[in-house]
Write an enzyme that holds these catalytic residues in place. Structure first.
Site, PDB file in Angstrom:
ATOM      1  N   CYS A 150      47.230  17.297  41.370  1.00  0.00           N
ATOM      2  CA  CYS A 150      47.626  18.156  40.253  1.00  0.00           C
ATOM      3  C   CYS A 150      46.991  19.535  40.395  1.00  0.00           C
ATOM      4  O   CYS A 150      45.784  19.692  40.169  1.00  0.00           O
ATOM      5  CB  CYS A 150      47.200  17.498  38.939  1.00  0.00           C
ATOM      6  SG  CYS A 150      47.544  18.519  37.514  1.00  0.00           S
TER       7      CYS A 150
ATOM      8  N   CYS B   4      45.685  21.141  37.079  1.00  0.00           N
ATOM      9  CA  CYS B   4      44.471  20.499  36.546  1.00  0.00           C
ATOM     10  C   CYS B   4      43.242  20.918  37.347  1.00  0.00           C
ATOM     11  O   CYS B   4      42.173  21.142  36.792  1.00  0.00           O
ATOM     12  CB  CYS B   4      44.558  18.979  36.616  1.00  0.00           C
ATOM     13  SG  CYS B   4      46.143  18.287  36.217  1.00  0.00           S
ATOM     14  N   ASP B   5      43.381  21.011  38.663  1.00  0.00           N
ATOM     15  CA  ASP B   5      42.199  21.129  39.525  1.00  0.00           C
ATOM     16  C   ASP B   5      42.097  22.433  40.315  1.00  0.00           C
ATOM     17  O   ASP B   5      41.053  22.698  40.916  1.00  0.00           O
ATOM     18  CB  ASP B   5      42.182  19.959  40.529  1.00  0.00           C
ATOM     19  CG  ASP B   5      42.122  18.614  39.815  1.00  0.00           C
ATOM     20  OD1 ASP B   5      41.509  18.556  38.731  1.00  0.00           O
ATOM     21  OD2 ASP B   5      42.688  17.640  40.326  1.00  0.00           O
TER      22      ASP B   5
END
Ligand code: NAP
Length: 327
Positions: A137, A140-141
């Site tokens: 992701c 997200c990261d």
């Protein structure tokens, strides 16, 4: 504690399809429950920005997700955070949806919009370093990799789009693809090639994710499939985008599916199990877009309303191939 509650329709999953279906069933005054294991939004939460949501030239994924949720709630849909592990059609045609906490929800119709799970590479180090450099992701990261070297594996829309997104954080982004051409849409590929931070490594597979003494990724062993040469790429991030598996494991009993495991439906989104409808990424279809997910969810929700009416009136409701209901 085991509880048992009754609804007109239970919707499994709160991605765009689930929330749109909930909006329509709520608006049709059906008692609607949406079960979602995480924050409502589904794949929208893995998407930085959308430029193909009609009417919005640009909108953030989380922002659109929040709007969808607020809109569905406005029409009375109830949201519960829970992981569904089984949906079973009982002998009387009622569905029993069971969560990990053993809460049982009964309803005459269910719409499954549970999406899919990222496919794993299945190479040494991948799972060991998941969350420590390996990610599925970008939104997200990505921010954890500011100024670092990132490798993206894959050649579809997701890999190409997310590689581009990751250039806002990474100093350098490699795209490792096993062939010499992309599967991704031409417009996404064009943007990728125009980005000076990106370098594509063609005909190459990732063989192992390597880590340092702190347990963080510090390299990826790759192999050129044409020359058979192996080398270590000095990357501290490894983002894997090699496809999606439909989350159909929750459906108890046989249902028709395509060769990839995606759920087959008829034109009203009903599966081969009467009363079980499907929409979104787990449905067998040409493309998986937010627009198609919400379109199919709209059809499913309206079909559910008609299905419930027919059932109440004692009509036989046929599965796939029945041709649907006339309105
Ligand atoms: P995808 O289209 O199935 O592409 C998967 C990619 O990963 C392919 O390039 C494939 O290589 C490669 N791959 C598969 N298994 C591999 C392995 N074991 N090792 C190395 N590479 C491997 O999947 P996706 O990109 O996740 O997209 C899924 C769906 O969502 C598609 O329908 C896509 O159009 C849609 N989507 C759309 C957008 C958008 O329009 N903005 C964004 C994201 C996703 P080969 O090409 O050699 O098979």
């Amino acid at each position: 504690m085991v509880t048992s509650k009754q609804y007109d329709v239970v919707i499994v999953g709160a991605g765009p399809a689930g929330m749109c279906a909930a909006l329509y069933t709520g608006r049709s005054m059906l008692k609607t429950l949406v079960l979602e294991r995480g924050i409502p939004g589904g794949e929208l939460l893995n998407t930085e920005k959308l430029d193909d949501w009609i009417g919005e030239q640009s909108i953030l994924g989380w922002e659109l997700a929040k709007k969808f949720e607020d809109h569905a709630r406005l029409f009375g849909a109830e949201f519960v955070t829970a992981n569904v592990h089984r949906v079973t059609r009982l002998d009387d045609g009622t569905f029993e949806t069971v969560t990990d906490e053993e809460h049982h929800y009964l309803s005459p119709a269910v719409i499954v919009t549970a999406g899919g799970t990222p496919v794993k590479l299945g190479i040494p180090g991948e799972l060991e370093y998941a969350g420590k450099g390996v990610s599925y992701c970008a939104i997200c990261d990505g921010a954890f990799f500011k100024g670092q070297t990132i490798a993206v594996v894959g050649g579809g829309d997701a890999a190409v789009e997310e590689a581009e997104f990751l250039t806002r954080y990474g100093a350098k982004v490699y795209v490792i693809h096993r062939r010499d051409s992309f599967r991704a849409s031409p417009i996404l590929v064009e943007r990728l090639f125009a980005n000076p931070k990106i370098e594509v490594i063609w005909n190459t597979v990732a063989e192992e994710v390597l880590g340092d003494a702190q347990g963080l990724v510090n390299g990826i062993r790759i192999r050129d499939v044409v020359t058979d040469e192996a080398r270590v790429l000095d990357a501290t991030g490894c983002f894997v985008f090699i496809g999606f598996r439909p989350n159909t494991g929750i459906i108890d009993g046989h249902f028709e599916h395509d060769e990839m495991g995606y759920v087959k439906t008829d034109t009203i989104m009903q599966t081969s199990i009467p009363g079980l409808f499907a929409a979104g990424d787990l449905r067998s279809q040409l493309t998986r877009q937010v627009t198609t997910a919400v379109g199919d969810a709209t059809t499913a929700a309206i079909a559910v309303e008609k299905y419930l009416k027919a059932r109440k009136e004692g009509h036989v409701v046929d599965p796939i191939g029945a041709g649907g209901y006339s309105s």
